[in-house]
Scaffold this motif. Structure first.
Motif, PDB file in Angstrom:
ATOM      1  N   ASP A  27       0.812  -1.211   0.000  1.00 17.38           N
ATOM      2  CA  ASP A  27       0.000   0.000   0.000  1.00 17.38           C
ATOM      3  C   ASP A  27       0.849   1.266   0.000  1.00 17.38           C
ATOM      4  OD1 ASP A  27      -2.409  -1.515   0.171  1.00 17.38           O
ATOM      5  OD2 ASP A  27      -2.048  -1.788   2.317  1.00 17.38           O
ATOM      6  N   ASP A  28       2.132   1.120  -0.317  1.00 14.61           N
ATOM      7  CA  ASP A  28       3.047   2.263  -0.247  1.00 14.61           C
ATOM      8  C   ASP A  28       3.146   3.043  -1.547  1.00 14.61           C
ATOM      9  OD1 ASP A  28       3.584   1.750   2.378  1.00 14.61           O
ATOM     10  OD2 ASP A  28       5.471   0.699   2.018  1.00 14.61           O
ATOM     11  N   VAL A  29       2.466   2.585  -2.599  1.00 10.91           N
ATOM     12  CA  VAL A  29       2.541   3.238  -3.908  1.00 10.91           C
ATOM     13  C   VAL A  29       1.150   3.635  -4.357  1.00 10.91           C
ATOM     14  CG1 VAL A  29       3.082   2.904  -6.350  1.00 10.91           C
ATOM     15  CG2 VAL A  29       4.629   2.036  -4.601  1.00 10.91           C
ATOM     16  N   GLY A  30       0.994   4.903  -4.753  1.00 14.71           N
ATOM     17  CA  GLY A  30      -0.273   5.364  -5.285  1.00 14.71           C
ATOM     18  C   GLY A  30      -0.328   5.189  -6.788  1.00 14.71           C
ATOM     19  N   GLY A  31      -1.004   6.097  -7.472  1.00 18.47           N
ATOM     20  CA  GLY A  31      -1.114   6.013  -8.922  1.00 18.47           C
ATOM     21  C   GLY A  31       0.245   6.125  -9.599  1.00 18.47           C
ATOM     22  N   VAL A  32       0.376   5.459 -10.734  1.00 18.49           N
ATOM     23  CA  VAL A  32       1.638   5.438 -11.472  1.00 18.49           C
ATOM     24  C   VAL A  32       1.406   6.076 -12.835  1.00 18.49           C
ATOM     25  CG1 VAL A  32       3.471   3.998 -12.431  1.00 18.49           C
ATOM     26  CG2 VAL A  32       2.337   3.304 -10.305  1.00 18.49           C
ATOM     27  N   GLU A  33       2.156   7.135 -13.129  1.00 22.03           N
ATOM     28  CA  GLU A  33       2.122   7.754 -14.445  1.00 22.03           C
ATOM     29  C   GLU A  33       3.226   7.129 -15.277  1.00 22.03           C
ATOM     30  OE1 GLU A  33       1.366  12.290 -14.090  1.00 22.03           O
ATOM     31  OE2 GLU A  33       2.373  11.649 -12.230  1.00 22.03           O
ATOM     32  N   LEU A  34       2.873   6.659 -16.460  1.00 22.33           N
ATOM     33  CA  LEU A  34       3.823   5.947 -17.309  1.00 22.33           C
ATOM     34  C   LEU A  34       3.897   6.578 -18.692  1.00 22.33           C
ATOM     35  CD1 LEU A  34       2.829   2.254 -16.535  1.00 22.33           C
ATOM     36  CD2 LEU A  34       5.052   3.287 -16.044  1.00 22.33           C
ATOM     37  N   GLU A  35       5.106   6.615 -19.228  1.00 23.02           N
ATOM     38  CA  GLU A  35       5.327   6.964 -20.622  1.00 23.02           C
ATOM     39  C   GLU A  35       6.281   5.926 -21.194  1.00 23.02           C
ATOM     40  OE1 GLU A  35       4.580  11.772 -20.288  1.00 23.02           O
ATOM     41  OE2 GLU A  35       6.602  11.057 -20.776  1.00 23.02           O
ATOM     42  N   LEU A  36       5.735   5.030 -22.010  1.00 25.82           N
ATOM     43  CA  LEU A  36       6.484   3.887 -22.542  1.00 25.82           C
ATOM     44  C   LEU A  36       6.639   4.031 -24.055  1.00 25.82           C
ATOM     45  CD1 LEU A  36       4.561   1.041 -20.644  1.00 25.82           C
ATOM     46  CD2 LEU A  36       6.628   2.240 -19.903  1.00 25.82           C
ATOM     47  N   PHE A  37       7.888   3.925 -24.531  1.00 24.13           N
ATOM     48  CA  PHE A  37       8.169   4.086 -25.956  1.00 24.13           C
ATOM     49  C   PHE A  37       9.192   3.049 -26.408  1.00 24.13           C
ATOM     50  CE2 PHE A  37       7.359   8.144 -23.930  1.00 24.13           C
ATOM     51  CZ  PHE A  37       6.268   8.597 -24.644  1.00 24.13           C
ATOM     52  N   HIS A  38       9.255   2.844 -27.716  1.00 18.94           N
ATOM     53  CA  HIS A  38      10.326   2.007 -28.260  1.00 18.94           C
ATOM     54  C   HIS A  38      10.809   2.589 -29.584  1.00 18.94           C
ATOM     55  CE1 HIS A  38       7.830  -0.086 -31.346  1.00 18.94           C
ATOM     56  NE2 HIS A  38       6.867   0.000 -30.444  1.00 18.94           N
ATOM     57  N   ALA A  39      12.123   2.678 -29.686  1.00 20.90           N
ATOM     58  CA  ALA A  39      12.755   3.085 -30.943  1.00 20.90           C
ATOM     59  C   ALA A  39      13.070   1.852 -31.785  1.00 20.90           C
ATOM     60  CB  ALA A  39      14.023   3.880 -30.658  1.00 20.90           C
ATOM     61  N   PHE A  40      13.567   0.808 -31.134  1.00 20.99           N
ATOM     62  CA  PHE A  40      13.833  -0.458 -31.825  1.00 20.99           C
ATOM     63  C   PHE A  40      12.511  -1.150 -32.155  1.00 20.99           C
ATOM     64  CE2 PHE A  40      17.860   0.275 -29.700  1.00 20.99           C
ATOM     65  CZ  PHE A  40      18.784  -0.153 -30.639  1.00 20.99           C
ATOM     66  N   PRO A  41      12.489  -1.979 -33.195  1.00 24.29           N
ATOM     67  CA  PRO A  41      11.255  -2.696 -33.550  1.00 24.29           C
ATOM     68  C   PRO A  41      11.016  -3.877 -32.609  1.00 24.29           C
ATOM     69  CG  PRO A  41      13.012  -3.274 -35.078  1.00 24.29           C
ATOM     70  CD  PRO A  41      13.565  -2.207 -34.179  1.00 24.29           C
ATOM     71  N   ILE A  42      10.619  -3.587 -31.384  1.00 24.90           N
ATOM     72  CA  ILE A  42      10.396  -4.606 -30.353  1.00 24.90           C
ATOM     73  C   ILE A  42       9.012  -4.397 -29.745  1.00 24.90           C
ATOM     74  CG2 ILE A  42      12.840  -4.913 -29.806  1.00 24.90           C
ATOM     75  CD1 ILE A  42      12.468  -2.980 -27.464  1.00 24.90           C
ATOM     76  N   GLU A  43       8.554  -5.371 -28.968  1.00 23.05           N
ATOM     77  CA  GLU A  43       7.235  -5.268 -28.353  1.00 23.05           C
ATOM     78  C   GLU A  43       7.263  -4.485 -27.053  1.00 23.05           C
ATOM     79  OE1 GLU A  43       5.053  -8.939 -28.003  1.00 23.05           O
ATOM     80  OE2 GLU A  43       6.132  -9.813 -29.693  1.00 23.05           O
ATOM     81  N   SER A  44       8.388  -4.477 -26.371  1.00 23.87           N
ATOM     82  CA  SER A  44       8.469  -3.812 -25.071  1.00 23.87           C
ATOM     83  C   SER A  44       9.106  -2.428 -25.231  1.00 23.87           C
ATOM     84  CB  SER A  44       9.256  -4.671 -24.089  1.00 23.87           C
ATOM     85  OG  SER A  44      10.520  -4.995 -24.622  1.00 23.87           O
ATOM     86  N   ASP A  45       9.313  -1.752 -24.089  1.00 21.85           N
ATOM     87  CA  ASP A  45       9.847  -0.400 -24.116  1.00 21.85           C
ATOM     88  C   ASP A  45      11.370  -0.405 -24.089  1.00 21.85           C
ATOM     89  OD1 ASP A  45       9.224  -1.305 -21.281  1.00 21.85           O
ATOM     90  OD2 ASP A  45      10.535   0.408 -20.865  1.00 21.85           O
ATOM     91  N   ASP A  46      11.981   0.592 -24.734  1.00 19.00           N
ATOM     92  CA  ASP A  46      13.429   0.790 -24.611  1.00 19.00           C
ATOM     93  C   ASP A  46      13.750   2.211 -24.146  1.00 19.00           C
ATOM     94  OD1 ASP A  46      13.396   2.446 -26.990  1.00 19.00           O
ATOM     95  OD2 ASP A  46      13.614   0.652 -28.217  1.00 19.00           O
ATOM     96  N   THR A  47      12.733   3.062 -24.097  1.00 17.00           N
ATOM     97  CA  THR A  47      12.900   4.437 -23.631  1.00 17.00           C
ATOM     98  C   THR A  47      11.617   4.817 -22.899  1.00 17.00           C
ATOM     99  OG1 THR A  47      14.331   4.978 -25.507  1.00 17.00           O
ATOM    100  CG2 THR A  47      13.301   6.823 -24.344  1.00 17.00           C
ATOM    101  N   SER A  48      11.712   5.015 -21.595  1.00 15.49           N
ATOM    102  CA  SER A  48      10.490   5.194 -20.812  1.00 15.49           C
ATOM    103  C   SER A  48      10.746   6.002 -19.560  1.00 15.49           C
ATOM    104  CB  SER A  48       9.928   3.819 -20.404  1.00 15.49           C
ATOM    105  OG  SER A  48       9.605   3.067 -21.540  1.00 15.49           O
ATOM    106  N   CYS A  49       9.663   6.481 -18.990  1.00 13.05           N
ATOM    107  CA  CYS A  49       9.755   7.095 -17.666  1.00 13.05           C
ATOM    108  C   CYS A  49       8.457   6.862 -16.917  1.00 13.05           C
ATOM    109  CB  CYS A  49      10.094   8.578 -17.762  1.00 13.05           C
ATOM    110  SG  CYS A  49       8.860   9.589 -18.561  1.00 13.05           S
ATOM    111  N   LEU A  50       8.556   6.998 -15.610  1.00 14.51           N
ATOM    112  CA  LEU A  50       7.379   6.876 -14.755  1.00 14.51           C
ATOM    113  C   LEU A  50       7.503   7.857 -13.616  1.00 14.51           C
ATOM    114  CD1 LEU A  50       7.956   5.368 -11.779  1.00 14.51           C
ATOM    115  CD2 LEU A  50       8.234   3.377 -13.242  1.00 14.51           C
ATOM    116  N   ARG A  51       6.360   8.173 -13.030  1.00 14.70           N
ATOM    117  CA  ARG A  51       6.344   8.982 -11.816  1.00 14.70           C
ATOM    118  C   ARG A  51       5.253   8.429 -10.918  1.00 14.70           C
ATOM    119  NH1 ARG A  51       5.926  14.883 -13.130  1.00 14.70           N
ATOM    120  NH2 ARG A  51       3.790  14.344 -13.637  1.00 14.70           N
ATOM    121  N   LEU A  52       5.572   8.303  -9.661  1.00 16.66           N
ATOM    122  CA  LEU A  52       4.593   7.853  -8.682  1.00 16.66           C
ATOM    123  C   LEU A  52       4.780   8.663  -7.417  1.00 16.66           C
ATOM    124  CD1 LEU A  52       6.193   5.966  -6.347  1.00 16.66           C
ATOM    125  CD2 LEU A  52       6.364   4.419  -8.303  1.00 16.66           C
TER     126      LEU A  52
END
Length: 203
Positions: A27-52
């Motif tokens: 219960d120590d984490v509230g809402g999570v703001e996410l910005e997920l991106f990829h430059a390489f042709p992959i399914e997951s992120d390679d350049t991202s940030c979050l704030r909580l």
């Protein structure tokens, strides 16, 4: 798929930030703001940030990329009223910075968690990181897992090169963006990254 920059190569940054704040419970984490991106042709992120924001009221921001022109050691900044502390955890180095004073740098020996686990199995020690201390970290990982797919960064905003049969993708200015995120506790979209779109995941 949960195998991107935030959840694999830089997962230690997030886990360490939560540990430093003493915010590791479910219960120590509230809402999570996410910005997920990829430059390489992959399914997951390679350049991202979050704030909580933790239950203690601490804002935690993590900005990462695998598309910088060179390797930089990952670090955490703890902002305080009378200075700041920079922890370069891959070098076990702590740097205390206070206005009007020379920085103080100290290096601290690392505790091998595998050795600790083996000692625990033998009954010789308690776990330094028991499962309950990973609850907040896992909650953030689940937010990444259930977030919308990472957005592709257009080729026109990248520098694509090839060397020794391998393709490299660099994002001009991304090093400065990552550093600014740590300094200002800001997301890529708030810093004016041309490829950044903001997403918020309810906590």
């Amino acid at each position: 798929m949960v195998d991107g920059a935030l959840t694999n190569p830089f997962a230690h940054a997030l886990a360490t930030a939560l540990a430093v704040d003493g915010s590791e419970g479910p219960d120590d984490v509230g809402g999570v703001e996410l910005e997920l991106f990829h430059a390489f042709p992959i399914e997951s992120d390679d350049t991202s940030c979050l704030r909580l924001r933790t239950a203690r009221g601490t804002a935690v921001t993590v900005a990462v990329t695998l598309c910088a022109p060179r390797r930089n050691e990952p670090y955490l900044i703890v902002h305080g009223e009378k200075g700041r502390i920079v922890l370069t955890y891959t070098r076990d180095e702590v740097r205390l910075e206070r206005p009007g004073r020379d920085p103080v740098v100290s290096v601290h020996p690392r505790t091998d968690l595998l050795d600790n686990l083996l000692a625990h199995v033998r009954g010789d020690a308690g776990l330094l990181v028991p499962p309950e201390r990973t609850a907040a970290f896992m909650r953030v990982l689940d937010a990444v897992r259930t977030a919308p797919d990472p957005l592709p960064i257009p080729d026109g905003l990248q520098r694509v090169t090839s060397a020794d049969g391998e393709q490299r993708r660099e994002l001009p200015g991304v090093e400065a963006l990552v550093a600014a995120s740590a300094e200002r506790l800001a997301l890529f979209s708030e810093l004016g990254a041309p490829w950044a779109v903001r997403e918020e995941v309810p906590g």
